[in-house]
Motif scaffolding. Structure first.
Motif, mmCIF file in Angstrom:
data_model
loop_
_atom_site.group_PDB
_atom_site.id
_atom_site.type_symbol
_atom_site.label_atom_id
_atom_site.label_comp_id
_atom_site.label_asym_id
_atom_site.label_seq_id
_atom_site.Cartn_x
_atom_site.Cartn_y
_atom_site.Cartn_z
ATOM 1 N N HIS A 3 0.897 -1.161 -0.261
ATOM 2 C CA HIS A 3 0.629 -0.240 -0.345
ATOM 3 C C HIS A 3 0.740 0.922 -0.301
ATOM 4 C CE1 HIS A 3 -2.956 2.987 1.257
ATOM 5 N NE2 HIS A 3 -3.927 2.099 0.873
ATOM 6 N N PRO A 4 1.155 2.004 -0.677
ATOM 7 C CA PRO A 4 1.955 3.217 -1.046
ATOM 8 C C PRO A 4 1.839 4.484 -0.346
ATOM 9 C CG PRO A 4 1.215 2.616 -3.320
ATOM 10 C CD PRO A 4 0.716 1.558 -2.098
ATOM 11 N N ARG A 5 0.466 4.365 0.416
ATOM 12 C CA ARG A 5 0.081 5.124 1.420
ATOM 13 C C ARG A 5 0.667 5.314 2.589
ATOM 14 N NH1 ARG A 5 -2.627 10.729 -0.081
ATOM 15 N NH2 ARG A 5 -3.783 11.115 1.769
ATOM 16 N N ALA A 6 0.105 3.862 2.630
ATOM 17 C CA ALA A 6 0.913 3.223 3.990
ATOM 18 C C ALA A 6 2.687 2.869 4.473
ATOM 19 C CB ALA A 6 0.140 1.608 4.210
ATOM 20 N N MET A 7 2.595 2.736 3.115
ATOM 21 C CA MET A 7 4.375 2.353 2.987
ATOM 22 C C MET A 7 5.264 3.604 3.201
ATOM 23 S SD MET A 7 6.500 0.428 3.470
ATOM 24 C CE MET A 7 7.475 1.072 3.764
ATOM 25 N N ALA A 8 5.000 4.673 3.067
ATOM 26 C CA ALA A 8 4.828 5.754 2.804
ATOM 27 C C ALA A 8 4.853 6.367 4.331
ATOM 28 C CB ALA A 8 4.616 7.209 2.096
ATOM 29 N N GLY A 9 4.003 6.398 5.379
ATOM 30 C CA GLY A 9 4.059 6.517 7.075
ATOM 31 C C GLY A 9 4.739 5.942 7.206
ATOM 32 N N VAL A 10 5.131 5.059 6.637
ATOM 33 C CA VAL A 10 5.832 3.652 8.171
ATOM 34 C C VAL A 10 7.445 4.422 7.207
ATOM 35 C CG1 VAL A 10 6.859 1.575 7.995
ATOM 36 C CG2 VAL A 10 4.747 2.024 7.903
ATOM 37 N N ALA A 11 7.934 4.273 6.380
ATOM 38 C CA ALA A 11 9.094 5.054 5.512
ATOM 39 C C ALA A 11 9.616 6.426 6.290
ATOM 40 C CB ALA A 11 9.194 4.363 4.558
#
Length: 287
Positions: free
Chosen positions: A38-46
């Protein structure tokens, strides 16, 4: 009294039945492979996490949070949820595709993380051989709405049956894609740095040894347990034989865990919960 409080679920729940399984360590990794798509979720984590420099610390904190919500008293579970909500409320990230800034605690993102986590727990335990009826499967998802409420979700908006989980995945799949961040995260999950005490022999030039190979086996099994559509997003074919091999491997792992004495696998939160449950049962018989 808190000393006899059985928490959000209790010994008669499907949740306790599922989470007694040590094989859920594999499920936790499976959920992370899924969440990375999930690109948005991944951005939040990264953009907000130190998972690359403190991977094992983050793993321990996540496992402790889950154990607290499952086995802690009601007060302990609610306090853990409140701490997590406060943390999330302060965090922001930037969408790498649109440049839009967004909150980490957006309901859609919280729901994605929740569903991938609980579906991974349940499906891994079931494929490993834990006998669960269809009613128990639906019961688990319904019970886990209580955990969803702790992170700030409206339980009514969270899938509460296997059919609703399947519909959720179908609806969200158009938003998923393989990004550079997802690929990097998958590689990191498969071969993270070992904890200091285990990595020291490697740094001294000694043999890599069993810890790395054992972890690689667990990570490979977790990845193999992904849905076929997720394998395809990661560039694999998702052949039926992959699923069969994963089932056989995870069943063998569950048998291996079963040979280990429970006292070595159960942390203090689980032990305390079982002691409270025993006192509660004794009091009920005496009353």
């Amino acid at each position: 009294m808190d000393s006899d409080d059985l928490g959000l679920f209790g010994p008669g729940s499907v949740t306790w039945k599922v989470h007694e399984e040590p094989i859920l360590i594999v499920a936790g990794l499976r959920s992370l492979y899924l969440q990375a798509l999930h690109p948005r979720a991944m951005a939040g984590v990264a953009q907000n996490s130190n998972y690359r420099t403190d991977a094992w610390g983050r793993l321990v904190r996540t496992a402790t949070y889950v154990a607290t919500t499952v086995y802690g008293t009601t007060a302990e579970a609610e306090a853990a949820g409140a701490r997590l909500r406060r943390l999330h409320s302060r965090l922001r990230a930037t969408d790498t595709l649109t440049g839009e800034q967004f909150r980490i605690d957006e309901p859609d993102l919280l729901r994605w993380v929740h569903v991938t986590e609980v579906e991974s727990f349940l499906s891994t335990a079931r494929r490993a051989g834990l006998p669960l009826s269809d009613d128990e499967v639906d019961g688990y998802y319904t019970e886990q709405r209580r955990a969803a409420a702790l992170v700030g979700l409206d339980p009514a908006t969270v899938p509460g049956t296997a059919a609703e989980v399947a519909d959720f995945y179908e609806a969200v799949r158009p938003q998923l894609r393989m990004t550079r961040e997802a690929a990097e995260t998958a590689v990191f999950l498969t071969a993270p740095p070992l904890p200091w005490k285990l990595s020291l022999p490697v740094r001294l030039g000694l043999t890599l040894g069993p810890p790395r190979w054992a972890y690689l086996g667990i990570a490979g099994t977790a990845f193999a347990l992904l849905p076929t559509w997720a394998h395809r997003m990661y560039g694999g074919l998702g052949l039926p034989t992959t699923a069969l091999s994963a089932d056989l491997t995870v069943r063998a792992l569950r048998l291996a865990f079963a040979a280990v004495p429970r006292r070595y696998l159960e942390g203090p939160l689980i032990q305390a919960a079982k002691e409270r449950a025993a006192r509660h049962a004794a009091a009920s018989l005496a009353g």
